[in-house]
Design an enzyme around this catalytic site. Sequence first.
Site, PDB file in Angstrom:
ATOM      1  N   TYR A  24     -56.313 -59.549  48.834  1.00 14.76           N
ATOM      2  CA  TYR A  24     -56.793 -60.618  49.549  1.00 14.76           C
ATOM      3  C   TYR A  24     -55.404 -61.042  50.492  1.00 14.76           C
ATOM      4  CZ  TYR A  24     -58.001 -65.115  51.202  1.00 14.76           C
ATOM      5  OH  TYR A  24     -58.190 -66.102  52.044  1.00 14.76           O
ATOM      6  N   ASP A  50     -57.575 -54.532  43.156  1.00 17.36           N
ATOM      7  CA  ASP A  50     -58.583 -55.578  43.276  1.00 17.36           C
ATOM      8  C   ASP A  50     -58.990 -56.015  44.855  1.00 17.36           C
ATOM      9  OD1 ASP A  50     -59.926 -57.877  41.247  1.00 17.36           O
ATOM     10  OD2 ASP A  50     -59.149 -58.800  43.236  1.00 17.36           O
ATOM     11  N   TYR A  55     -63.259 -60.321  51.590  1.00 15.17           N
ATOM     12  CA  TYR A  55     -61.826 -60.185  51.937  1.00 15.17           C
ATOM     13  C   TYR A  55     -62.059 -59.558  53.440  1.00 15.17           C
ATOM     14  CZ  TYR A  55     -60.445 -60.871  47.173  1.00 15.17           C
ATOM     15  OH  TYR A  55     -60.125 -61.273  45.748  1.00 15.17           O
ATOM     16  N   LYS A  84     -66.177 -57.335  44.326  1.00 13.46           N
ATOM     17  CA  LYS A  84     -67.045 -58.687  43.700  1.00 13.46           C
ATOM     18  C   LYS A  84     -68.011 -58.795  44.738  1.00 13.46           C
ATOM     19  CE  LYS A  84     -62.511 -60.378  42.613  1.00 13.46           C
ATOM     20  NZ  LYS A  84     -61.604 -59.565  43.580  1.00 13.46           N
TER      21      LYS A  84
END
Length: 297
Positions: A24, A50, A55, A84
């Site tokens: 991020y 991740d 993002y 996600k």
Amino acid sequence: MDHKPHCVPLNDGHFIPVLGFGTYGTAEIPKSKAEEATKLAIDAGFRHIDSAFVYKNEEQIGRAIQSKIADGTVKREDIFFTSKLWVTFFRPELVQPALETSLKKLQLDYVDLYIIHFPAALKALEKCKDAGLTKSIGVSNFNHKQLEMILNKPGLKYKPVCNQVECHPYLNQRKLLDYCKSKDIVLVAYSALGSHREKNWVDQNSPVLLDDPVLCDMAKKYKRTPALIALRYQIQRGVVVLAKSFNEKRIKENMQVFEFQLTPEDMKVIDGLNQNLRYINCKFAMDHPNYPFTEEY
């Protein structure tokens, strides 16, 4: 250098590397930085990456992974990739198309872990696992009551493998960690080094974790950085930890987390820093019936 990652088992038979690279970036960071940093992270030995639709850098991260596969640094199966589902896609019929869109941007056939932030879309997530688009499914920002609700759902096909939450020495999540361990759910820590850069999300008057005198003293004692002390603390208590940095020196430095160990006494001292301080409290969602942070854990 041995790049075989240190992993912990998930409740569905897969394994997750205990140290992950967070991708991020705040709005002012150019998206190209994510591509560059992800390449550096893979070169440094990170195998767990991740990411998330929200993002807005999936194309860049996908390119970085593809270039490291192309140059022989890694194979696809060496990388544990998390994405996600964003809140705008919670209607069940939107879940799989959202994941397929992410996969296209990433140039990947599957993700290793797909995470939801609210209990609404679990059934649709199970379908994504059945379709082979994700190997594991998990949740994020769930309190123990919300986890309980999911685990007791009639017809639950797959238990979430993890709960990704804010976790650091000022918010050590001891009770939630114990609860998750009792249910064979891995706790994954975000904002593990505190979080000050995101002005929209974080109260700028909150204390800076990495300036904490206890962590700074310990860093001197172990001849490491305060960040490494904070990361090592999590790994020793069985938490999978995400380290976010776009700085080459720090990306490499964070891999040193496997080169030393904190004594049980020092672990207790860090436990004592807990003050239930939440940097990211998602105030915008406070009125939502599923707002998770009103519970003690």
